[in-house]
Design a protein around this motif. Sequence first.
Motif, PDB file in Angstrom:
ATOM      1  N   LEU A 160       0.809  -1.226   0.000  1.00  0.00           N
ATOM      2  CA  LEU A 160       0.000   0.000   0.000  1.00  0.00           C
ATOM      3  C   LEU A 160       0.841   1.274   0.000  1.00  0.00           C
ATOM      4  CD1 LEU A 160      -2.641  -1.121   2.657  1.00  0.00           C
ATOM      5  CD2 LEU A 160      -3.109  -0.698   0.246  1.00  0.00           C
ATOM      6  N   ALA A 161       2.125   1.164   0.335  1.00  0.00           N
ATOM      7  CA  ALA A 161       2.954   2.360   0.518  1.00  0.00           C
ATOM      8  C   ALA A 161       3.075   3.168  -0.762  1.00  0.00           C
ATOM      9  CB  ALA A 161       4.336   1.966   1.031  1.00  0.00           C
ATOM     10  N   GLN A 162       3.131   2.520  -1.903  1.00  0.00           N
ATOM     11  CA  GLN A 162       3.319   3.235  -3.168  1.00  0.00           C
ATOM     12  C   GLN A 162       2.215   4.244  -3.442  1.00  0.00           C
ATOM     13  OE1 GLN A 162       4.050   0.718  -6.611  1.00  0.00           O
ATOM     14  NE2 GLN A 162       3.092   2.186  -7.977  1.00  0.00           N
ATOM     15  N   THR A 163       0.992   3.925  -3.039  1.00  0.00           N
ATOM     16  CA  THR A 163      -0.153   4.790  -3.337  1.00  0.00           C
ATOM     17  C   THR A 163      -0.616   5.624  -2.139  1.00  0.00           C
ATOM     18  OG1 THR A 163      -1.538   2.846  -2.928  1.00  0.00           O
ATOM     19  CG2 THR A 163      -1.072   3.386  -5.227  1.00  0.00           C
ATOM     20  N   TRP A 164       0.135   5.613  -1.039  1.00  0.00           N
ATOM     21  CA  TRP A 164      -0.235   6.367   0.164  1.00  0.00           C
ATOM     22  C   TRP A 164      -1.627   5.958   0.656  1.00  0.00           C
ATOM     23  CZ3 TRP A 164       2.062   9.937   3.436  1.00  0.00           C
ATOM     24  CH2 TRP A 164       3.342  10.363   3.072  1.00  0.00           C
ATOM     25  N   TYR A 165      -1.946   4.675   0.559  1.00  0.00           N
ATOM     26  CA  TYR A 165      -3.274   4.216   0.966  1.00  0.00           C
ATOM     27  C   TYR A 165      -3.187   3.254   2.144  1.00  0.00           C
ATOM     28  CZ  TYR A 165      -7.801   5.444  -0.972  1.00  0.00           C
ATOM     29  OH  TYR A 165      -9.033   6.044  -1.210  1.00  0.00           O
ATOM     30  N   GLY A 166      -2.216   3.480   3.030  1.00  0.00           N
ATOM     31  CA  GLY A 166      -2.023   2.597   4.169  1.00  0.00           C
ATOM     32  C   GLY A 166      -3.210   2.535   5.103  1.00  0.00           C
ATOM     33  N   HIS A 167      -4.023   3.611   5.168  1.00  0.00           N
ATOM     34  CA  HIS A 167      -5.196   3.591   6.035  1.00  0.00           C
ATOM     35  C   HIS A 167      -6.221   2.545   5.600  1.00  0.00           C
ATOM     36  CE1 HIS A 167      -5.846   6.500   2.778  1.00  0.00           C
ATOM     37  NE2 HIS A 167      -7.109   6.141   2.823  1.00  0.00           N
TER      38      HIS A 167
END
Length: 392
Positions: A160-167
């Motif tokens: 998820l880190a690549q798209t800043w969607y960790g939440h």
Amino acid sequence: MRIRNRATREQDVDHRQQWRDPHKGLWLSGLIVPLTPFIAWGLVTLLGPGLFWAAGLLVIALIPSLDRFYGPDRTNPPDEVMKQLENSRYYRWCLFPYIPLQYAGLVLACYLWAYAPMGVPERIALATTVGVVGGLAINVAHELGHKRTSHEQWLSKIALAQTWYGHFYVEHNYGHHTRVATPDDPASARFGESFWRFWPRTVSGTFKLGWQIESKRLRRQGKSVWSLRNNVLNAWLMSALLYIVLIAVFGWSILPYLIIQAVFGFSFLEIANYIEHYGLLREKRPDGRYVRVAPHHSWNSDFVMSNALLYHVQRHSDHHAHAGRRYQTLRSFGDSTPQLPGGYVSMGACALIPPLWRRVIDKRLLAYYDGDVTRLNRGHVDDEAGPAQDAA
């Protein structure tokens, strides 16, 4: 009785020996997607046209045709092989290599953005290819994030880190799976709501809900919200460190394209979210609470190729019934659940054109509910009970 039990065991062994996954080789097709930055580079180098920088989109555009070629498949593995299938390492190794390939492609793209003789349109085209990889990486993260092993959960955050969607790691598991198919779920699209209205609502709503869920969990445990124990914060920290390292190595010129690919990537997820529960509503019990999630609260698709590419996420009803079940064991419920006329790729293209989407899907949705619009998810227009709560 002893003879009958022995006969049953022998029959189970016979089923395990006879049954073979008819699509076993196709599960490797998901690994084609993270290779598309390399494919794009090779095609442009060999053939020249800058259009090939958008190889990710070109590969995705082939999927509807392949879906029609392979057609749907509603067969399910017999119960006797489910445990063996669940434990098979083959299916995990169809999934795990996605992440190193994902980041190898991202590094290649950063190098090309920084140093290759490319115009801005070509750089944007490459960003869309990297965005496709990042978008499908969220689907990989979705599969891994539901598992109980710590290494799979951490791999989910890394993907998820690549798209800043960790939440998403928190919101999906503890928000969406509780509130799905209710007006209070930001990831469940409402009847008549276009994708372009859904997108800002779900992007902001899932971010807020993920933070609220994780903050509440930590406060309940007597721990600080502002710590590395916060699964939203530590996932965002991964993204921040990733971007800092990439910019330190390749320079600030890559930042606009990192942003483009990230937005493009998480928008792919939100198209899937839009499709999966559009207009579907969980019924209420006499006490005003929502019933448990049932198979008919998800749209499903059994087209073989897009299911292989997306690791069976289109068998969405079984996923909500058994969130921890591995992708290779997810079952089809056939016509007992709402059925999409195509796979997620073709349906996603329809979703981008709201009049086309409503023409294709609304009549199916209304037919499923016998024309009763009060049974549809129309937001809080019919809701007098306040926030959604899962059945006890």
